[in-house]
Structures are given as structure tokens and as C-alpha cells.
Design an enzyme around this catalytic site. Structure first.
Site, PDB file in Angstrom:
ATOM      1  N   GLY A 185       0.795  -1.216   0.000  1.00  0.00           N
ATOM      2  CA  GLY A 185       0.000   0.000   0.000  1.00  0.00           C
ATOM      3  C   GLY A 185       0.832   1.271   0.000  1.00  0.00           C
ATOM      4  O   GLY A 185       2.013   1.279  -0.350  1.00  0.00           O
ATOM      5  N   ILE A 186       0.204   2.372   0.406  1.00  0.00           N
ATOM      6  CA  ILE A 186       0.870   3.672   0.422  1.00  0.00           C
ATOM      7  C   ILE A 186       2.073   3.658   1.353  1.00  0.00           C
ATOM      8  O   ILE A 186       3.144   4.155   1.010  1.00  0.00           O
ATOM      9  CB  ILE A 186      -0.127   4.776   0.860  1.00  0.00           C
ATOM     10  CG1 ILE A 186      -1.187   4.997  -0.227  1.00  0.00           C
ATOM     11  CG2 ILE A 186       0.593   6.090   1.160  1.00  0.00           C
ATOM     12  CD1 ILE A 186      -0.648   5.532  -1.539  1.00  0.00           C
ATOM     13  N   SER A 239       2.223  21.911   8.122  1.00  0.00           N
ATOM     14  CA  SER A 239       3.430  21.500   8.859  1.00  0.00           C
ATOM     15  C   SER A 239       3.176  20.303   9.765  1.00  0.00           C
ATOM     16  O   SER A 239       3.815  20.155  10.802  1.00  0.00           O
ATOM     17  CB  SER A 239       3.949  22.673   9.698  1.00  0.00           C
ATOM     18  OG  SER A 239       3.071  22.924  10.788  1.00  0.00           O
ATOM     19  N   ALA A 256       3.166  15.996   9.993  1.00  0.00           N
ATOM     20  CA  ALA A 256       4.304  15.098   9.777  1.00  0.00           C
ATOM     21  C   ALA A 256       4.788  15.146   8.329  1.00  0.00           C
ATOM     22  O   ALA A 256       5.990  15.274   8.072  1.00  0.00           O
ATOM     23  CB  ALA A 256       3.921  13.676  10.159  1.00  0.00           C
ATOM     24  N   GLY A 280      -2.894  17.388   5.068  1.00  0.00           N
ATOM     25  CA  GLY A 280      -3.671  16.237   5.525  1.00  0.00           C
ATOM     26  C   GLY A 280      -4.056  15.267   4.420  1.00  0.00           C
ATOM     27  O   GLY A 280      -3.627  15.377   3.270  1.00  0.00           O
ATOM     28  N   HIS A 291      24.116   4.271  30.581  1.00  0.00           N
ATOM     29  CA  HIS A 291      24.837   5.528  30.366  1.00  0.00           C
ATOM     30  C   HIS A 291      26.059   5.270  29.481  1.00  0.00           C
ATOM     31  O   HIS A 291      26.759   4.293  29.695  1.00  0.00           O
ATOM     32  CB  HIS A 291      25.306   6.098  31.707  1.00  0.00           C
ATOM     33  CG  HIS A 291      26.147   7.340  31.565  1.00  0.00           C
ATOM     34  ND1 HIS A 291      25.599   8.570  31.302  1.00  0.00           N
ATOM     35  CD2 HIS A 291      27.491   7.522  31.639  1.00  0.00           C
ATOM     36  CE1 HIS A 291      26.576   9.464  31.225  1.00  0.00           C
ATOM     37  NE2 HIS A 291      27.730   8.847  31.421  1.00  0.00           N
TER      38      HIS A 291
END
Length: 462
Positions: A38-39, A179, A181, A268, A441
Site C-alpha cells: 500500500g501507500i 506542517s 508530519a 492532511g 549511560h
């Protein structure tokens, strides 16, 4: 041909649903009119990330001296960049093809149209028609770029995301409208490889669904990179009669005309629900989406819908989750319904943006007593070593119970970090438990622990 399940559409909702159905012993077929995946795999999530990686590599070359390395200046090759992106997409689509064979799923190529009686008519590229029948049908036809009245897409000067991925030549200048995603990712990509980019956003902030502090930081980072950002601004018309485009932008400062080569409309998406037989079958839609229950059943027995055609968030991982839940329900299992309040969202520009849960404003609007902790990457050893000090992690806790209400991140690799916060919310882990969870860390992920500690006045490295 008769099946237990037919899936219409092979995007991340459709193909995942088909595989899960096969795992559960259902005889399954999938109908796809263009390409498996798909897309998302072919024109969305995957190829855009390949483009963004090329932009990042180019940026590294431009800043090699910052890392003590001297190299000749690189030159972006648009043709090669696009070819790499298409090759990545093709590889992923071939991977889905392999998964279909592995799981013994019949792939029927052609345009599918729903029919009453749990049937689908499939018209092949040669015009030949065949009718498939199943006990259950899942609609997973996805979405496409939304066309705005002021921005009629012609595929050449005013384009959508599909054309933006395969432009034959790099434009010298571009106006990106929207603006979210898609808009932010393409604005970053084209700016990074040397195109002059203007980003126009109708709302007061870029990435408007994000926490306001994240939006402000991204705008600051974009401007530092050379992107011109216009918020609370609207494109009212585009004149394409000349060689390039003349874009009229209206804002509080009045109207101004911006000249550019290309306009990218990234305002959109809209669901693909036209012409697939919904009316003939009697399936109810509302506000351009198919109405479904908690387990994706439509109003017509035996017909289900998942992904971008339904009211949930239009995200690939949401479609996949919905597909699995839907199929498990069809197979007689008792799946848990999807918690739409715990869906992570990611934007893959640089710096990256990732979030889950409530923003600070949403939490306050709900009248919740909250504790907020923020840890900047400028105080992170790993971020300093990597040369990626822009951004922060922000966590919002319920003051009474210590529940993580929301997590908001902007910085390098934060899209890889957000899943920890999704798990924390799923498991109802408290702020104190996060603080006492030893993080390795030096890592970027330490910032999650430090942000939690900051919320409770226990932060060490600030």
C-alpha cells in the site's frame, strides 16, 4: 472463489490483518490494485525515511569538520537519491509478497468493489472481472493527499506527497503548505539538500497536534537550518501561469506573494471510500469515514473496516493494530479493544518529534493536578558526544497517583525512544518507578529517567 476472509487493500492494515488471519487458520485472500504494501511501503512511511536518510548523510558531510574530519564537499544527486528511495520501497513490497506466499494468502491484483452478499468484484488491469466471496470482508483501502480549493494539484507545479518523492530534478525553491508530519518531513528534506523552503502553517504553531513547547523548539530548529516558517498563515491562491508559481499568503501582517518553483500541498489526507461499493452494500459513513464499532464491524454483518478509512488516528501502526484486533474478533477470540489514548505519534524530520498521551495544555484543560519534568539534551552526555544537543524530553505526571499522562520529545532518535513511554503508560508505571529504573549511560534514553526525576525535584544532571 470462496474464502473465510477477503481483505480489500494491502497496506499496513490490510496485509497485517491477512497474515494474522492465516495464522489463525482462516482461508484468506487480499485484493490490491497497485502494489503490495500500500501507500506506507510504496509511497509513504518507508520511502520518505529513505529520502530523509540521504538528507542526513548529506548534512553529516557538510558538518564533517565539526567531528574532526576533512572531506570534499558533497553534492546531492536527486536522481540517485530518488532511485535509492524507490529501491528501498520495492524491497519492502517484495518482502510483503514473500510473506503472502509464506502464509498461503491468495493475492488478487485488480480494483475491488464491494457487493452485497459478502462478495467483491475485482477488475484486473486487462479489464477482466471476477467475483470473490467470503464469510467476512475487511475494508482497508487507506487514504490519499487532501486537495485544497486554493491548491488544485496538477502533479507538476502544485504537487502532493507522491510527486514530492520522485521529482526528476531538485527545485531551487519550494513552498510547503501544512506542517504536520508530511509537511515537516519534506520541508526538512528539501531544505537539507539545498532547496530554499518556505513552510506555511494555518495554525499558530508548526506540528500543531504536538505539545506547544515541542512546536516552538521545532520552529526554532527549522529557522536555524534556514527554513522560512510562517505560522497563522493561509495560502489563498497560487498563480501557475508563468514559469514557476506565485503563492499568495495571507497572515496578520497582510498579504504577500512568494515566488517558487514548486508548491507542495501537505494539508492532511482524505479516506479512499469512493467507488468501492459502500452505497451498494449499505455501509454507513460519517464525515468521510466508515462507522465501525470497537472491533471494527460496520453496520452490515460480515463487513469490517480498519485503518485510515475509519475514525481512529491515520497512522500505519494504528492500522496494523486494528487489523490484528479485528481478525482475532472474527476468529472468535476475545481481544482487548485498542486504547486510542496511548498511540505514539512520530515525525521524522531533524530534529525528530515523538509523543504519546496528553499535552500539558490538554492535561490542564481537563482540570488535572500535574507534575511536569523536562530534561534538555544539552545536558545529555550522549547528545553532546553525537553533536545533537537540540531538543528535550518532557514528561507530564498525574500529581496524585504518579501516572504518566503524556510524554513529549524532540531531538535525535526520539522516535526510537517513545515506545518506552508507551509501555510505561500501558503498564501503569509511576514516576517514582521510572526514576528507580536504571537506564544505561551514556544514552539518549537517560533523558526519560532524568525528566521523571525533574518532575519530582530529584534530577541529578541539571
Amino acid at each position: 472463489m470462496t474464502y473465510d476472509l477477503i481483505v480489500l487493500g494491502s497496506g499496513p492494515g490490510g496485509y497485517v490483518a491477512a497474515i494474522r488471519a492465516s495464522q489463525l487458520g482462516l482461508k484468506t485472500a487480499i485484493v490490491e490494485k497497485e502494489a503490495l504494501g500500500g501507500i506506507c511501503l510504496n509511497w509513504g512511511c518507508i520511502p520518505t525515511k529513505a529520502l530523509l536518510k540521504s538528507a542526513q548523510v548529506f548534512e553529516y558531510i557538510q558538518h564533517a569538520k565539526d567531528y574532526g574530519i576533512t572531506v570534499a564537499a558533497g553534492t546531492p544527486d536527486m536522481t540517485a537519491i530518488v532511485q535509492r528511495s524507490r529501491d528501498v520501497a520495492k524491497g519492502m513490497s517484495n518482502g510483503v509478497q514473500f510473506l503472502m506466499k509464506k502464509n498461503k494468502i491468495d493475492v488478487v491484483m485488480g480494483t475491488g468493489k464491494l457487493m452485497p452478499g459478502r462478495k467483491i468484484e475485482v477488475t484486473g488491469a486487462d479489464g477482466k472481472k471476477q467475483v470473490l466471496e467470503a464469510k467476512s470482508i475487511i475494508i482497508a483501502t487507506g487514504a490519499r493527499s487532501r486537495a485544497l480549493p486554493a491548491l488544485p494539484q496538477d502533479g507538476k507545479k502544485i504537487i502532493g506527497y507522491r510527486e514530492a518523492m520522485v521529482l526528476p530534478t531538485q527545485p531551487k525553491s519550494m513552498v510547503v503548505v501544512g506542517s504536520g508530519a508530511i509537511g515537516s518531513e519534506f520541508a526538512y528534506f528539501y531544505n537539507a539538500i539545498g532547496t530554499k523552503v518556505t513552510l506555511v502553517e494555518f495554525m499558530p504553531n508548526v506540528v500543531p497536534v504536538e505539545d506547544e513547547e515541542v512546536s516552538k523548539q521545532l520552529e526554532k530548529s527549522f529557522k536555524k537550518q534556514g527554513i522560512e516558517v510562517m505560522t497563522s498563515a493561509e495560502v489563498t491562491k497560487v498563480d501557475t501561469s508563468g514559469k514557476g508559481c506565485k503563492v499568495t499568503v495571507k497572515s496578520a501582517k497582510g498579504e504577500q506573494v512568494i515566488e517558487c518553483d514548486i508548491v507542495l500541498s501537505a494539508a492532511g489526507i482524505v479516506a479512499n471510500i469512493e467507488g468501492i461499493g459502500l452505497e451498494e452494500v449499505g455501509i454507513i459513513t460519517d464525515k468521510g469515514k466508515i462507522k465501525v464499532d470497537d472491533f471494527y464491524a460496520t453496520n452490515m454483518p460480515g463487513y469490517y473496516a480498519i485503518g485510515d478509512v475509519t475514525p481512529g488516528q491515520a497512522l500505519a501502526h494504528v492500522a496494523s493494530a486494528e487489523g490484528i484486533i479485528c481478525v482475532e474478533k472474527i476468529a472468535g477470540h476475545h481481544p482487548e479493544k485498542l486504547d486510542y489514548n496511548n498511540i505514539p505519534g512520530c515525525t521524522y524530520c531533524s530534529p525528530e518529534v515523538a509523543s504519546v498521551g496528553l499535552t500539558e495544555k490538554q492535561a490542564k484543560d481537563k482540570g488535572l493536578a500535574i507534575k511536569v519534568g523536562k530534561f534538555p539534551f544539552s545536558a545529555s552526555g550522549k547528545a553532546s558526544a553525537g553533536g545533537n544537543k537540540d531538543g528535550f524530553v518532557k514528561l507530564i505526571f498525574d500529581a496524585k497517583y504518579g501516572e504518566l499522562l503524556g510524554a513529549h520529545m524532540i531531538g535525535a532518535n526520539v522516535t526510537e525512544m517513545i515506545a518506552e513511554c508507551v509501555s510505561i503508560r500501558k503498564l501503569e508505571t509511576t514516576g517514582h518507578e521510572i526514576i528507580k529504573t536504571v537506564h544505561p549511560h551514556p544514552t539518549m534514553s537517560e533523558a526519560i529517567m532524568e525528566a521523571a526525576a525533574a518532575a519530582y525535584g530529584e534530577v541529578i544532571h541539571l
